[in-house]
Write an enzyme that holds these catalytic residues in place. Structure first.
Site, PDB file in Angstrom:
ATOM      1  N   HIS A  47       0.851  -1.189   0.000  1.00  0.00           N
ATOM      2  CA  HIS A  47       0.000   0.000   0.000  1.00  0.00           C
ATOM      3  C   HIS A  47       0.886   1.237   0.000  1.00  0.00           C
ATOM      4  O   HIS A  47       2.017   1.208   0.494  1.00  0.00           O
ATOM      5  CB  HIS A  47      -0.889   0.022   1.242  1.00  0.00           C
ATOM      6  N   GLU A  49       0.909   3.936   1.773  1.00  0.00           N
ATOM      7  CA  GLU A  49       1.360   4.386   3.085  1.00  0.00           C
ATOM      8  C   GLU A  49       2.516   3.534   3.603  1.00  0.00           C
ATOM      9  O   GLU A  49       3.519   4.057   4.092  1.00  0.00           O
ATOM     10  CB  GLU A  49       0.219   4.321   4.113  1.00  0.00           C
ATOM     11  N   CYS A  95      -6.365   2.231   5.645  1.00  0.00           N
ATOM     12  CA  CYS A  95      -7.068   1.020   6.065  1.00  0.00           C
ATOM     13  C   CYS A  95      -6.507   0.560   7.415  1.00  0.00           C
ATOM     14  O   CYS A  95      -5.601   1.193   7.959  1.00  0.00           O
ATOM     15  CB  CYS A  95      -6.878  -0.078   5.014  1.00  0.00           C
ATOM     16  N   CYS A  98      -2.654  -0.129   7.268  1.00  0.00           N
ATOM     17  CA  CYS A  98      -1.873   1.102   7.184  1.00  0.00           C
ATOM     18  C   CYS A  98      -1.974   1.912   8.472  1.00  0.00           C
ATOM     19  O   CYS A  98      -0.985   2.483   8.928  1.00  0.00           O
ATOM     20  CB  CYS A  98      -2.314   1.915   5.981  1.00  0.00           C
TER      21      CYS A  98
END
Length: 160
Positions: A47, A49, A95, A98
């Site tokens: 992801h 992040e 999410c 993250c």
């Protein structure tokens, strides 16, 4: 957020969901960037992040190691994993994975654009980042350039 939106566009060009992130130093300098690379690498943890945080920590550790060998620097130790004073700017609300990474890395602040009503963990579906049971709670600033961030995601999914 402009830089994060550009990162998100790069994710879309490679077939990934357009999410971009920028990690800023305590002084506001760009330490690292990231965009979703799950499809590119077949990695469910890739992801935006997480990648920006990993890259930023690596850069800070490299800088600390060089400073230590030169007997200077800002006092940061090589091998330090805490990102105290740093800010993460991301186009989509983090999410749970993250948000956990953000919390564990001790970021001072998270700035995000679009809310994620299906998986958001910074106020929408869950609020992991501000959970009083945790030992570290970064400041959360939501809705920065929200319409632009949301439109980038909407256009991507409309095209599918």
């Amino acid at each position: 957020m402009t830089r994060a939106l550009a990162e998100a566009a790069a994710a879309a060009r490679s077939g990934d969901v357009p999410v971009g992130a920028v990690l800023l130093s305590p002084a506001g300098e760009v330490l690292a960037t990231g965009h979703n690379e799950r499809e590119l690498h077949g990695d469910p943890t890739a992801h935006a992040e997480v990648l920006a945080i990993r890259r930023g920590a690596e850069k800070l550790n490299s800088m600390a190691a060089r400073s230590a060998s030169n007997k200077g620097g800002d006092g940061r130790r090589a091998g330090e994993w805490r990102l105290n004073g740093c800010t993460l700017v991301v186009t989509l609300e983090p999410c749970t994975m993250c948000a956990g990474t953000i919390q564990q890395s001790r970021l001072e602040r998270v700035v995000y654009g679009a809310r994620d009503e299906k998986a958001g963990a910074a106020g929408s579906l869950w609020d992991l980042l501000r959970d009083r049971r945790l030992n570290h709670r970064p400041e959360v600033i939501a809705g920065v350039r929200e319409e632009e961030c949301a439109e980038q995601l909407t256009a991507f999914f409309r095209g599918r």
